[in-house]
Design an enzyme around this catalytic site. Structure first.
Site, PDB file in Angstrom:
ATOM      1  N   ILE A 172       0.867  -1.323   0.052  1.00 29.07           N
ATOM      2  CA  ILE A 172       0.039   0.090  -0.118  1.00 29.07           C
ATOM      3  C   ILE A 172       0.823   1.254  -0.038  1.00 29.07           C
ATOM      4  CG2 ILE A 172      -1.766   1.186   1.348  1.00 29.07           C
ATOM      5  CD1 ILE A 172      -2.873  -1.417   2.148  1.00 29.07           C
TER       6      ILE A 172
ATOM      7  N   TYR B 137      -4.055  -5.520  17.817  1.00 24.39           N
ATOM      8  CA  TYR B 137      -3.894  -4.915  16.551  1.00 24.39           C
ATOM      9  C   TYR B 137      -5.063  -3.880  16.335  1.00 24.39           C
ATOM     10  CZ  TYR B 137      -3.889  -4.045  11.456  1.00 24.39           C
ATOM     11  OH  TYR B 137      -3.961  -3.643  10.228  1.00 24.39           O
TER      12      TYR B 137
ATOM     13  N   LYS C 150      -5.503   0.093  15.854  1.00 26.48           N
ATOM     14  CA  LYS C 150      -6.121   0.671  15.006  1.00 26.48           C
ATOM     15  C   LYS C 150      -7.468   1.611  15.228  1.00 26.48           C
ATOM     16  CE  LYS C 150      -3.345  -0.634  11.772  1.00 26.48           C
ATOM     17  NZ  LYS C 150      -2.252   0.618  11.177  1.00 26.48           N
TER      18      LYS C 150
ATOM     19  N   ILE D 131      -6.463  -6.407   1.405  1.00 20.69           N
ATOM     20  CA  ILE D 131      -5.739  -5.894   0.176  1.00 20.69           C
ATOM     21  C   ILE D 131      -4.648  -6.964  -0.336  1.00 20.69           C
ATOM     22  CG2 ILE D 131      -4.624  -3.926  -0.866  1.00 20.69           C
ATOM     23  CD1 ILE D 131      -7.589  -3.315  -0.061  1.00 20.69           C
TER      24      ILE D 131
END
Length: 266
Positions: free
Chosen positions: A18, A158, A162, A191
């Site tokens: 990304i 995680y 986030k 992704i």
């Protein structure tokens, strides 16, 4: 062409996936880009590819878990190009062997992820904002995650880190908007970065595809184009938002795909 002409962007974690897509698209549209990554060779190679295609970029080392390294990356950007007008806080990490459920997770992993995934966003913004104010404003973009909005059986640290990115984004936007500084985040779903392709078996990808509203997975450029939009003046009245780029994976009742299969068999 020229959507971010004359802007100066620091992209952290920009050597692959990304971050690389974002850095490449920003440079293609006229920005001068500093690619900062722990993989310094990868960052330099990415910068050379951008320059070979007519863009302006330089690759440098960054340890996003180290305050001084983040400060040095911001200062290098200003020294190299005279200002910083776009900051893309993209570094993030997880460890599926250590970041488990609340009872069983490694607490050292909790601390590591809070430092790497959340504190790095705070520090990058902390060091960039004074320079942005001097140059009349800027755009800060943070990589959040859909894990920041929903619970799961693992990755509690995680997800919490986030979720912190999502709310820190709002705070930065609220505190510095009058200085012409916007702050937004992007929350990717699955992704197909090189890491995802190399580490996720086809059967796992099929499970994700089953629950997507769209009949395909996301690509790095799907996030990169969103970052480009948020960096550009096209988004000048958007701040404090987290744009979910996830193929409609989370928009439906979670039982819908299974219910459809049931109806077909009835």
């Amino acid at each position: 062409m020229g959507r971010v002409q004359d802007k100066v962007a620091l992209v952290t974690g920009g050597a692959s996936g990304i971050g690389l897509s974002s850095a490449t698209l920003l440079a293609k549209e006229g920005a001068k880009v500093v690619i900062a990554d722990f993989n310094v060779d990868g960052a330099k190679e990415a910068a050379e590819r951008i320059k070979a295609e007519g863009g302006e970029a330089v690759g440098i080392f960054l340890d996003a878990g180290d305050e001084n390294s983040i400060k040095e990356a911001v200062e290098f950007t200003v020294e190299q190009y005279g200002k910083i007008t776009v900051l893309y806080n993209n570094v993030g990490s997880t460890n599926l062997q250590k970041d488990l459920d609340v009872v069983n997770m490694d607490l050292n992993e909790w601390d590591r992820l809070m430092n790497l995934n959340l504190k790095s966003v705070l520090l990058g913004s902390r060091f960039a904002i004074p320079h942005m104010i001097k140059s009349g404003g800027g755009s800060i973009i943070n990589t959040a995650s859909m894990a920041g909005f929903f619970g799961d059986s693992i990755r509690a640290a995680y997800g919490a880190s986030k979720a912190g990115v999502v709310n820190l984004t709002r705070y930065i936007a609220a505190q510095y908007g009058k200085n012409h500084i916007r702050c937004n985040a992007v929350a990717p779903g699955l992704i197909l970065t090189p890491a995802a392709k190399n580490n996720m078996p086809p059967d796992v990808l099929d499970i994700f595809a089953k629950y997507n509203a769209l009949p395909y997975h996301g690509e790095p450029d799907d996030i990169g184009n969103t970052v480009l939009f948020l960096a550009s003046d096209e988004s000048k009245f958007i701040t404090g938002q987290t744009i979910q780029v996830e193929g409609g994976h989370y928009i439906a009742n979670p039982t819908s795909p299974d219910f459809e299969e049931f109806m077909k068999k009835s």
